[in-house]
Design an enzyme around this catalytic site. Structure first.
Site, PDB file in Angstrom:
ATOM      1  CE  LYS A 194      -4.823   0.153   2.193  1.00 39.83           C
ATOM      2  NZ  LYS A 194      -5.047   0.467   3.559  1.00 39.83           N
TER       3      LYS A 194
HETATM    4  C1  E4P Z   1      -7.996   1.345   3.380  1.00 33.37           C
HETATM    5  O1  E4P Z   1      -7.644   0.341   2.624  1.00 33.37           O
HETATM    6  C2  E4P Z   1      -8.407   1.388   4.860  1.00 33.37           C
HETATM    7  O2  E4P Z   1      -7.851   1.171   5.755  1.00 33.37           O
HETATM    8  C3  E4P Z   1      -9.382   2.102   4.968  1.00 33.37           C
HETATM    9  O3  E4P Z   1     -10.878   1.564   4.787  1.00 33.37           O
HETATM   10  C4  E4P Z   1      -9.332   3.302   6.126  1.00 33.37           C
HETATM   11  O4  E4P Z   1     -10.540   3.508   6.461  1.00 33.37           O
HETATM   12  P1  E4P Z   1     -10.819   4.993   7.495  1.00 33.37           P
HETATM   13  O5  E4P Z   1     -11.425   5.764   6.873  1.00 33.37           O
HETATM   14  O6  E4P Z   1     -12.259   3.721   8.214  1.00 33.37           O
HETATM   15  O7  E4P Z   1      -9.697   4.878   8.618  1.00 33.37           O
END
Ligand code: E4P
Length: 215
Positions: free
Chosen positions: A84
């Site tokens: 990522k």
């Molecule tokens: C995606 O890969 C992220 O981990 C995630 O969906 C972040 O979302 P949040 O807004 O709940 O932190």
């Protein structure tokens, strides 16, 4: 539509796998911190062993060289690691390099369709538009997803869209209606998907009627 689980909690990943709702996992530094993970590499390896689907592991570096170095280390942990990278200019440069080496990159922190277009042009295997966080700014997050999907269709990009930052079942519904490839869902929302008050009430009635008849 494939279901990824958005968590670093081993028990949740195991439980989701048991239901057959586990096509992959997404983690991020905040989710790892929530589980108080110290040995990040060991934790990612453990998650990778629970699914054959992609497991997103996020870099901490913010410069291109650092991201490439960290990305290579993460990719070597297991064959199903997806690296990522944040949607920044250095992140796009790192995406180009890692993707060319055959590493699956998940471009994260995407908040606009043109950011997603850049990720696709840089060879990202996945792009993660954050719908919940965008909704919180008063912008329709799912509209962004629909636009990303149209752009990818227009040009035949093979980059897959992971609907991320999911807050409630309606996000999942709209993702499925829009034809998103993947939704990464917190475990609590997976539970909500199965729940309906009329299902509970109907079950109670069926069981009560059965009891009356047999008692
Ligand atoms: C995606 O890969 C992220 O981990 C995630 O969906 C972040 O979302 P949040 O807004 O709940 O932190």
């Amino acid at each position: 539509m494939r279901f990824f689980i958005d968590t670093a909690r081993i028990e949740e990943i195991r439980e989701a796998a048991g239901y057959g709702f586990l096509d992959g996992v997404t983690t991020n530094p905040s989710l790892m911190a929530r589980e108080k993970v110290r040995d990040t590499d060991g934790h990612i390896r453990e998650i990778c062993a629970l699914t054959s689907g992609p497991v997103s592991a996020e870099v901490i570096a913010t410069d291109c060289d650092g991201m490439v170095k960290e990305g290579r280390r993460l990719a070597a942990l297991a064959p199903n690691v997806a690296v990522k990278l944040p949607l920044t200019m250095p992140g796009l440069a790192a995406c180009r390099i890692l993707s060319a080496e055959g590493t699956a990159v998940n471009a994260t922190l995407v908040f606009s369709p043109v950011q997603a277009l850049l990720a696709a042009k840089s060879g990202a295997a996945y792009v993660s538009p954050f719908v919940g966080r965008l909704d919180e700014t008063g912008t329709d997050g799912m509209r962004m997803v629909e636009e990303v999907l149209s752009i990818f269709r227009n040009y035949g990009f093979t980059t897959e869209v992971i609907v991320a930052s999911v807050r409630h079942p309606r996000h999942v519904l709209r993702a499925a209606l829009a034809g998103a490839h993947i939704c990464t869902i917190p475990f609590a929302v997976i539970r909500q998907l199965a729940a309906h008050p009329l299902t509970d009430r109907g079950l109670e009635t069926f069981l009560a009627d059965w009891k009356k008849n047999s008692g």
